[in-house]
Design a protein around this motif. Structure first.
Motif, PDB file in Angstrom:
ATOM      1  N   THR A 127     -11.126  11.954  -3.226  1.00 50.39           N
ATOM      2  CA  THR A 127     -10.110  10.989  -2.931  1.00 50.39           C
ATOM      3  C   THR A 127     -10.348  10.224  -4.226  1.00 50.39           C
ATOM      4  O   THR A 127     -11.374   9.634  -4.717  1.00 50.39           O
ATOM      5  CB  THR A 127     -10.170   9.841  -1.860  1.00 50.39           C
ATOM      6  N   TYR A 128      -9.163   9.936  -5.049  1.00 47.92           N
ATOM      7  CA  TYR A 128      -9.292   9.480  -6.496  1.00 47.92           C
ATOM      8  C   TYR A 128      -8.043   8.312  -6.347  1.00 47.92           C
ATOM      9  O   TYR A 128      -7.053   8.521  -5.678  1.00 47.92           O
ATOM     10  CB  TYR A 128      -8.885  10.307  -7.615  1.00 47.92           C
ATOM     11  N   ARG A 129      -8.542   7.129  -7.000  1.00 51.19           N
ATOM     12  CA  ARG A 129      -7.487   6.082  -7.188  1.00 51.19           C
ATOM     13  C   ARG A 129      -7.695   5.462  -8.411  1.00 51.19           C
ATOM     14  O   ARG A 129      -8.840   5.188  -9.143  1.00 51.19           O
ATOM     15  CB  ARG A 129      -8.122   4.889  -6.165  1.00 51.19           C
ATOM     16  N   THR A 130      -6.576   5.609  -9.161  1.00 50.50           N
ATOM     17  CA  THR A 130      -6.617   4.577 -10.532  1.00 50.50           C
ATOM     18  C   THR A 130      -5.906   3.238 -10.424  1.00 50.50           C
ATOM     19  O   THR A 130      -5.103   3.110  -9.541  1.00 50.50           O
ATOM     20  CB  THR A 130      -5.889   5.433 -11.498  1.00 50.50           C
ATOM     21  N   ASN A 131      -6.251   2.497 -11.346  1.00 49.74           N
ATOM     22  CA  ASN A 131      -5.848   1.056 -11.072  1.00 49.74           C
ATOM     23  C   ASN A 131      -4.408   0.711 -11.730  1.00 49.74           C
ATOM     24  O   ASN A 131      -4.083   1.449 -12.774  1.00 49.74           O
ATOM     25  CB  ASN A 131      -6.887   0.214 -11.501  1.00 49.74           C
TER      26      ASN A 131
ATOM     27  N   ASP B 227      -0.787   3.019 -10.772  1.00 53.24           N
ATOM     28  CA  ASP B 227      -1.306   2.896  -9.493  1.00 53.24           C
ATOM     29  C   ASP B 227      -0.929   4.162  -8.551  1.00 53.24           C
ATOM     30  O   ASP B 227      -0.029   4.540  -7.954  1.00 53.24           O
ATOM     31  CB  ASP B 227      -0.559   1.820  -8.885  1.00 53.24           C
ATOM     32  N   HIS B 228      -2.107   4.970  -8.910  1.00 48.24           N
ATOM     33  CA  HIS B 228      -2.072   6.442  -8.081  1.00 48.24           C
ATOM     34  C   HIS B 228      -3.041   6.352  -7.082  1.00 48.24           C
ATOM     35  O   HIS B 228      -4.336   6.097  -7.613  1.00 48.24           O
ATOM     36  CB  HIS B 228      -2.276   7.383  -9.365  1.00 48.24           C
ATOM     37  N   HIS B 229      -2.902   7.404  -6.122  1.00 45.56           N
ATOM     38  CA  HIS B 229      -3.880   7.591  -5.041  1.00 45.56           C
ATOM     39  C   HIS B 229      -3.666   9.089  -4.890  1.00 45.56           C
ATOM     40  O   HIS B 229      -2.682   9.585  -4.436  1.00 45.56           O
ATOM     41  CB  HIS B 229      -3.455   6.936  -3.639  1.00 45.56           C
ATOM     42  N   TYR B 230      -4.683   9.785  -5.294  1.00 45.68           N
ATOM     43  CA  TYR B 230      -4.846  11.256  -4.949  1.00 45.68           C
ATOM     44  C   TYR B 230      -5.880  11.644  -3.652  1.00 45.68           C
ATOM     45  O   TYR B 230      -6.827  10.976  -3.827  1.00 45.68           O
ATOM     46  CB  TYR B 230      -5.359  11.821  -6.261  1.00 45.68           C
TER      47      TYR B 230
ATOM     48  N   ALA C  40     -12.928   5.674  -8.194  1.00 53.16           N
ATOM     49  CA  ALA C  40     -11.917   4.697  -8.257  1.00 53.16           C
ATOM     50  C   ALA C  40     -12.016   3.947  -9.564  1.00 53.16           C
ATOM     51  O   ALA C  40     -13.117   3.588  -9.875  1.00 53.16           O
ATOM     52  CB  ALA C  40     -11.691   3.993  -7.243  1.00 53.16           C
TER      53      ALA C  40
ATOM     54  N   THR D 127       0.115   4.323   0.463  1.00 54.55           N
ATOM     55  CA  THR D 127      -0.173   5.257   1.264  1.00 54.55           C
ATOM     56  C   THR D 127       0.016   5.020   2.667  1.00 54.55           C
ATOM     57  O   THR D 127      -0.059   6.009   3.766  1.00 54.55           O
ATOM     58  CB  THR D 127      -1.880   5.527   1.024  1.00 54.55           C
TER      59      THR D 127
ATOM     60  N   ASP E  66       0.828  -1.157   0.012  1.00 52.72           N
ATOM     61  CA  ASP E  66       0.018   0.032  -0.073  1.00 52.72           C
ATOM     62  C   ASP E  66       0.824   0.999   0.133  1.00 52.72           C
ATOM     63  O   ASP E  66       1.623   1.297   0.822  1.00 52.72           O
ATOM     64  CB  ASP E  66      -0.960   0.018   1.142  1.00 52.72           C
TER      65      ASP E  66
END
Length: 813
Positions: A215-219, A322-325, A796, A171, A169
């Protein structure tokens, strides 16, 4: 001197450096009269490829060739306490078993370097010796008479592990060290970090009429080209030279790095790239497997081949996205974006990948997050975080599909909150012609004036107003249909002042092309560019033919051989149409000047009086009297006494071209979907894309590039996902689990063009990646629009049926 019927030569060629007019119907650039530049010329390479005569790396057969298979780690993070290869070595037909502790592998590693102070170097061993850092990392290699024997013997190698804490993870990082860090030099697992900062972010947020926190998440997914990685190495002990047939987008860069790792001079290593079955960025990194193949070929003095299988590809080829914003955005009452404050954790995998480093995705995201939208106050804290997963690297559109997803989801949410139409809120925020030159908060200067035009033409093409009426009728019938928009820009053809990559030890601005005529008049083009299947043989031939005034059938194009081509940087960052064609143009013009100089001497004329039409050189006032290009070649090579004083024999020029800066390509996409609220299935009815491609060398190839890129974007939006469990085990390690879109999943892609010439030699803009940038946002916005009566929002990806169903169940209308 020859004569021919008047008019048989066609019209005089038009110089290709000038601006071409727009087509009123679709914006496509039409070829100038007598020039193949801008024409829909069939691809030269297709006859070879469609008849099974392509030569891919797996087709290479050498006398005495052996085959290699890797022993790969079954665990994600562990110390290696022992490698027992006794049983494998005893198998008949096994020639060698190599491990990381062998003398010729102990120091063999790749090290990606960057001048950024925050970057942590992480040497990636050719074969792991002390520690493994992701499932699938190579720990040993078997060389045998055939691949089947090698694979069987690989199962007999016993590797003992002392497992360590696993990190998956990105984050889960704080201000201090973590238990069992992946690299001792990065105790918090952060390999790179930077804060982009402009304006007064905190004050602007306090003043904003509307503040959204999201909160945004790309796969995590990958390029998955039809052809995987592969290499065939041959060592010549007589000359101490190594030839490596390999799948590479950047053969000269790979040659230099491999030569240094192997202790060779560049000239001792020849990389040969034949036909390549797709690259998409996946073949731009240098992989440790290539070092292993090369080193064992040198050790054994036998040719060695390695062709990866699909499991290896999904485990160990470059991953991406694999991004978490975490985002806060402030808008005024009219929906104009005032301020953006973001934190990005990018999962960069187990190593800082060579040569692009762990900074590639996070720094690209931070630098380009605002896209084509105006903004004054901006802060983005980006971190590239190491995890026990496959190494991240470039994939078509690097980071920007995720940044477009963030920006355009924000705009749709703001539009809903402020009761502004989604198209109108984009018009209010896009950089327009009157804003130019516009400097973004990250100091990038926009040169595109067509963002709003692309949006308006896309809305017109989908008949936006009519759709809204149809949407209401569908809802009354219990059907949930929606429409979504995405606007984007792609920084293409990066010159030395806008070099791709985060402060790398090389600049990526130039390209090299040699244009050479032989005594028969045939033209050879040797390009430092490399083709990954996108039709580059055809487009380079069109550019050269336009300058030389000869037929396409007289031109052959060769790329990818470092032993025959002086130098080149290769295929990445949508650069080949801009920089590769520029180098071909200046090289061809140099040759054309010499042709005309010699022809003028033969015709007792001045070079400025002459034109070349279909290989025939003549004056404007006597178009039927002249000499052929072949006649000039005869004089240049075989009759030097006929050459003008001071002119050397031969007809050849090698030229480099660097546009110095880059050029933005604008684009807009519209998706129309229908969602089954019972199953969560999404049916994609329409995908409309309008791009500003500048002048098009070959509109057919441009459209193919756009459509293929959109298809990959659809795959990333709806299907593709590299999923790891909490022990670092890849759960989607075959195409049974990792879902790729099929032809039935891709609707007809409706393409429109805006052809605003760019400020570079040929007026072209790169188009290789733009199509991937819009589908994430456009489709997600369309799904949220369709389900808005239910109060659904999804931030997401991928938009799998299970994710959509879960969002419907938890929504509040």
């Amino acid at each position: 001197m020859n004569t021919r019927e008047h008019g048989a030569s066609g019209a005089e060629p038009t110089p290709i450096s000038g601006a071409a007019p727009r087509d009123d119907d679709d914006g496509a650039t039409e070829g100038t009269s007598g020039s193949p530049f801008g024409e829909r010329v069939p691809r030269k390479e297709d006859a070879r490829l469609l008849t099974g005569r392509g030569r891919f790396v797996a087709d290479v057969r050498l006398d005495g060739m052996l085959h290699l298979a890797f022993v790969r780690s079954a665990v994600a993070h562990a110390r290696i306490t022992g490698v027992d290869r006794t049983e494998a070595e005893a198998v008949e037909g096994v020639v060698a078993v190599a491990a990381g502790g062998d003398d010729d592998f102990a120091e063999l590693a790749l090290v990606a370097t960057s001048a950024l102070p925050s970057h942590i170097e992480t040497p990636q061993p050719a074969l792991a010796a002390d520690k493994v850092r992701f499932q699938g990392e190579a720990v040993a290699a078997i060389v045998a008479a055939d691949r089947y024997l090698a694979e069987d013997a690989a199962e007999l190698v016993r590797v003992d592990y002392e497992e360590l804490a696993v990190h998956v993870d990105p984050t889960a990082v704080g201000d201090g060290p973590v238990l069992d860090p992946i690299h001792e030099t990065a105790p918090d697992n952060v390999l790179i970090g930077r804060v982009f900062d402009a304006g007064e972010v905190d004050d602007a947020l306090a003043r904003a009429e509307l503040v959204l926190e999201r909160t945004y998440r790309t796969n995590r997914h990958a390029g998955v080209p039809l052809e995987g990685r592969g290499a065939v190495a041959e060592w010549d002990p007589a000359t101490s030279t190594l030839t490596l047939h390999v799948t590479s987008q950047t053969p000269h860069l790979h040659r230099g790095a491999m030569a240094r790792a192997l202790g060779l001079a560049d000239h001792q290593l020849r990389l040969v790239v034949g036909d390549v079955g797709g690259g998409f960025g996946v073949k731009a990194p240098l992989y440790p497997e290539y070092l292993v193949v090369a080193q064992l070929a040198r050790r054994l003095e036998r040719p060695i081949a390695w062709i990866e299988d699909r499991v290896e590809h999904l485990q160990a080829a470059a991953h991406a996205r694999d991004h978490h914003y975490l985002v806060r955005a402030g808008f005024d009452a009219d929906g104009r974006l005032q301020v953006l404050d973001a934190v990005l954790h990018a999962n960069v995998g187990a190593y800082s990948g060579h040569p692009w480093t762990a900074g590639l995705e996070p720094l690209m995201a931070g630098g380009l997050l605002t896209g084509p939208y105006k903004l004054e106050h901006y802060r983005c804290d980006v971190r590239g975080v190491a995890t026990n997963t496959g190494v991240a690297g470039p994939y078509r559109g690097v980071a920007r599909p995720a940044t477009v997803f963030v920006m355009d989801r924000l705009l749709d949410d703001a539009a809903m909150a402020l009761a502004v139409d989604p198209v109108e809120i984009r018009r209010r925020n896009l950089v327009g012609p009157d804003d130019l030159p516009y400097t973004a908060p990250t100091r990038l200067v926009h040169d595109s004036r067509t963002y709003i035009e692309c949006l308006d033409r896309a809305a017109e093409k989908v008949d936006y107003d009519a759709f809204r009426a149809e949407q209401q009728r569908a809802l009354a019938e219990g059907r949930y249909v929606g429409i979504g928009f995405a606007c984007y820009n792609e920084l293409t053809g990066l010159g030395q002042k806008a070099s791709a990559g985060p402060r790398l030890p090389f600049r990526t601005g130039h390209e090299c092309v040699t244009v050479r005529l032989d005594p028969s008049g045939h033209v050879q083009v040797l390009g430092g560019t490399t083709s990954q299947g996108q039709g580059l043989e055809t487009t380079l031939a069109q550019v050269v033919a336009a300058e030389l005034g000869v037929g396409l059938d007289t031109i052959s194009v060769e790329m990818g051989d470092t032993g025959r081509i002086q130098y080149g940087l290769g295929a990445f960052a949508s650069r080949q149409g801009v920089i590769g064609s520029g180098a071909a143009t200046v090289a061809a013009r140099a040759v054309a000047d010499k042709i005309l100089t010699i022809a003028a001497h033969l015709l007792e004329a001045e070079p400025g009086w002459l034109s070349i039409d279909d290989g025939f050189i003549h004056t404007a006032d006597a178009p039927a009297v002249g000499v052929t290009v072949a006649d000039v070649c005869t004089a240049a090579f075989l009759e030097p006494h006929r050459l003008p004083p001071g002119v050397e024999p031969g007809l050849e020029a090698t030229r480099f071209y660097d546009p110095i800066t880059g050029t933005f390509a604008a684009g807009a996409q519209v998706a129309v979907v229908e969602v089954d609220v019972e199953t969560g299935m999404i049916e994609l009815h329409r995908l409309v894309v309008v791009e500003d491609t500048g002048r098009m060398i070959n509109p057919m190839i441009v459209e193919g590039q756009i459509e293929g890129a959109v298809a990959q974007g659809i795959g990333g939006t709806l299907y593709e996902h590299l999923i790891y469990d909490d022990r670092g085990q890849l759960l989607t390690s075959s195409l049974m689990d990792y879902l790729l879109p099929s032809s039935t999943d891709i609707p007809p892609i409706e393409v429109g063009h805006v052809a605003d010439p760019a400020d570079n030699l040929n007026g072209v803009r790169g188009v290789g990646e733009g199509g991937t940038l819009g589908p994430y946002a456009a489709i997600a916005n369309a799904v949220c629009d369709a389900l808005s009566p239910l109060g659904v929002t999804i931030d997401a990806l991928p938009l799998s049926p299970s994710r959509v169903r879960a969002a419907i169940r938890t929504a509040t209308p």
